[in-house]
Design a protein around this motif. Sequence first.
Motif, PDB file in Angstrom:
ATOM      1  N   LYS A  79      38.216 -46.776 -36.776  1.00 25.09           N
ATOM      2  CA  LYS A  79      37.478 -47.648 -37.407  1.00 25.09           C
ATOM      3  C   LYS A  79      38.301 -48.065 -38.673  1.00 25.09           C
ATOM      4  O   LYS A  79      37.987 -49.371 -39.295  1.00 25.09           O
ATOM      5  N   LEU A  80      38.884 -47.318 -39.378  1.00 29.46           N
ATOM      6  CA  LEU A  80      39.547 -47.763 -40.546  1.00 29.46           C
ATOM      7  C   LEU A  80      40.675 -48.751 -40.391  1.00 29.46           C
ATOM      8  O   LEU A  80      40.848 -49.907 -40.931  1.00 29.46           O
ATOM      9  N   PHE A  81      41.479 -48.288 -39.297  1.00 33.01           N
ATOM     10  CA  PHE A  81      42.659 -49.245 -38.710  1.00 33.01           C
ATOM     11  C   PHE A  81      41.897 -50.594 -38.344  1.00 33.01           C
ATOM     12  O   PHE A  81      42.602 -51.630 -38.777  1.00 33.01           O
TER      13      PHE A  81
ATOM     14  N   MET B 281      39.213 -52.025 -39.449  1.00 34.81           N
ATOM     15  CA  MET B 281      38.760 -52.681 -40.690  1.00 34.81           C
ATOM     16  C   MET B 281      39.809 -53.265 -41.247  1.00 34.81           C
ATOM     17  O   MET B 281      39.769 -54.457 -41.676  1.00 34.81           O
ATOM     18  N   MET B 282      40.896 -52.638 -41.513  1.00 29.17           N
ATOM     19  CA  MET B 282      42.112 -53.021 -42.438  1.00 29.17           C
ATOM     20  C   MET B 282      42.697 -54.343 -41.689  1.00 29.17           C
ATOM     21  O   MET B 282      43.029 -55.438 -42.166  1.00 29.17           O
ATOM     22  N   ALA B 283      42.652 -54.417 -40.210  1.00 24.51           N
ATOM     23  CA  ALA B 283      43.134 -55.613 -39.436  1.00 24.51           C
ATOM     24  C   ALA B 283      42.356 -56.650 -39.665  1.00 24.51           C
ATOM     25  O   ALA B 283      42.735 -57.930 -39.705  1.00 24.51           O
TER      26      ALA B 283
ATOM     27  N   VAL C  74      40.176 -57.366 -42.008  1.00 28.53           N
ATOM     28  CA  VAL C  74      39.939 -57.860 -43.306  1.00 28.53           C
ATOM     29  C   VAL C  74      41.374 -59.083 -43.423  1.00 28.53           C
ATOM     30  O   VAL C  74      40.895 -60.169 -44.196  1.00 28.53           O
ATOM     31  N   THR C  75      42.286 -58.832 -42.852  1.00 21.22           N
ATOM     32  CA  THR C  75      43.345 -59.995 -43.014  1.00 21.22           C
ATOM     33  C   THR C  75      43.176 -61.111 -42.494  1.00 21.22           C
ATOM     34  O   THR C  75      43.628 -62.056 -42.663  1.00 21.22           O
TER      35      THR C  75
END
Length: 292
Positions: A110-112, A114-116, A118-119
Amino acid sequence: MHTFHRTPGEKLFDAANVALLALVAFATLYPFYNILITSLNDPIDAARGGVTFWPRVFSLENYKMVFRDESILSAFFVTVARTLVGTACAVLFTSAFAYGVSKPDLLGRKLFLMMAIVTMYFHGGLIPEYLLIAKYLHLKGNFLVYVLPTLFNVFNAIIILTFFRGIPKEMEESAKVDGANDLIVFFRLVLPVSKPVLATVALFNAVFHWNSWFDAMLYGGPDLRTLQQILMQIISSNSNVSLIASNLGMKTVTAESVKLATMVITTLPIVFSYPFLQKYFVKGIMIGSVKG
């Protein structure tokens, strides 16, 4: 068996619809066709105007001038290399990311994601990006500046991720029972059955790399100029064309005719690639956006 009879109103509507669509198609395609025939016309004669449906005085002088210019040839090879290498690396990297995050048991999944994502909504800006690439990563003037910053695209990753989720789990499980690890499953099983969506993403990336010129202007340098960058310089400065033609001993070409010939050369390769990928394109974009 009943025969369907069309009313006069329906026939009139179909005829008007066909005529309208034909007019739209003509209005869309004719400018490109006119550029092509004008580029194949004698430059001095074309300057008089009136080249409408076919070359009035056929000539290849424009293309001879373009292909005799070493800077244009060098830019052509740089563009081809960038498109091939950049597309292959981007498709491999993006599909590897999508395959990883398609696994529910991946730690930090989920973190990966979310980070993707956001960009997609936030960007650092031109100046921070330039400082990062040129000052801290030292990629200015390096061919990798065309490859590394474009390795990952969130939109493409979502399309591939959605496609991967539609692959039956039993296929991977049976391969792992036979002793295959994740790398073998990914390269020998998942990628071969994902040709439609991979071809779609490859087309997206190829069009981007082939048409890109702004990053080449910022980071490329004199030895890494791309064809689109050369085209922009030709369009923005007629004096450059006249100087090049004078150096090559070609007095019969004009700035406008060289612009048109360069446009044709930069457009045709990517246009010719569409028929080979078209059978995958619609299928890939639909499956990648609907499944899941």
